[in-house]
Design a protein around this motif. Sequence first.
Motif, short mmCIF file in Angstrom:
data_model
loop_
_atom_site.label_atom_id
_atom_site.label_comp_id
_atom_site.label_asym_id
_atom_site.label_seq_id
_atom_site.Cartn_x
_atom_site.Cartn_y
_atom_site.Cartn_z
N UNK A 1 59.98 8.77 41.17
CA UNK A 1 60.10 9.29 42.52
C UNK A 1 60.40 8.16 43.48
N UNK A 2 61.28 8.41 44.46
CA UNK A 2 61.61 7.40 45.45
C UNK A 2 60.57 7.41 46.55
N UNK A 3 60.20 6.23 46.98
CA UNK A 3 59.19 6.12 48.03
C UNK A 3 59.80 6.46 49.38
N UNK A 4 59.16 7.28 50.21
CA UNK A 4 59.70 7.60 51.52
C UNK A 4 59.71 6.38 52.42
N UNK A 5 60.64 6.40 53.37
CA UNK A 5 60.75 5.30 54.32
C UNK A 5 59.61 5.38 55.33
N UNK A 6 59.07 4.26 55.77
CA UNK A 6 58.02 4.27 56.79
C UNK A 6 58.54 4.87 58.08
N UNK A 7 57.65 5.35 58.93
CA UNK A 7 58.10 5.93 60.19
C UNK A 7 58.82 4.91 61.04
N UNK B 1 47.15 11.28 53.99
CA UNK B 1 47.63 12.48 53.32
C UNK B 1 48.98 12.21 52.65
N UNK B 2 49.86 11.49 53.33
CA UNK B 2 51.18 11.17 52.75
C UNK B 2 51.02 10.32 51.51
N UNK B 3 50.13 9.32 51.57
CA UNK B 3 49.91 8.46 50.41
C UNK B 3 49.35 9.25 49.24
N UNK B 4 48.47 10.18 49.53
CA UNK B 4 47.84 10.97 48.46
C UNK B 4 48.86 11.87 47.76
N UNK C 1 52.07 11.61 47.68
CA UNK C 1 53.07 10.81 46.95
C UNK C 1 52.47 10.31 45.64
N UNK C 2 51.24 9.86 45.68
CA UNK C 2 50.56 9.38 44.47
C UNK C 2 50.42 10.50 43.45
N UNK C 3 50.23 11.73 43.92
CA UNK C 3 50.04 12.87 43.02
C UNK C 3 51.34 13.42 42.47
N UNK C 4 52.47 12.84 42.85
CA UNK C 4 53.76 13.27 42.30
C UNK C 4 54.36 14.47 42.99
#
Length: 227
Positions: A1-7, A22-25, A27-30
Amino acid sequence: MSCPRPPRNAVSPGQKTPEVARAARVWHDGVALNDIRRAAPFVHLTGRFEVADHDPTRLTESEWQSMRQEAGELEYAWQGTYQALIEAAHAEPALRALYPFTSHWALRFSTTTRPRLTIVGPCLTVGSDGMYGVGRGFITPDLGRFSTAHEAVELTASLTVNSRRRSSPAGARAARITSRVRTRLTTRRSLRATRSLEPRKFGSRAAWMRTTTSANDLGSGSGRPVT
């Protein structure tokens, strides 16, 4: 998965902490990228899409999509000319099939995807004067400067295709054969030219033969007189 760009705007301490967590969680969960965007609206996606099997073709398409999106969102004075370059390169089939990447905002191409890039062809640059450059490096456009992105891309595509053709096994073998044929033809032409000039230089072929025989005899030390 590609990591989203920071705000775009930096988050100060204490601001949006729950959303960041929440975003980190997720993303970590796929969780899929679009679902991350819904869970944390402040997240700005890069345009890359998920390639689960790391297929090179799909990774290349993903990188092109991200690059085109980035070019359309830049906030620089040269955004328009840079976007025109990216779009022109993407419209060229020979370049679109290659993996694109940038170095100091110079557009380059590779036959393989990250992390092991295999660079091929020249690079494309945009000057502060709005001109498009083609060069062997991103410092100097030593291969040409053009007023339109299309012209620069056309030259780059031609040079890249020729470079790949020469570096392929079949291309290398063809180059060796061509070199041998050229050498033989050059040798034959030289011999024909020499033979056509020899009789005229000495008045007749017989005189030329006698002179040649004499030179050979003297060189060998026989000392035979010429009759």
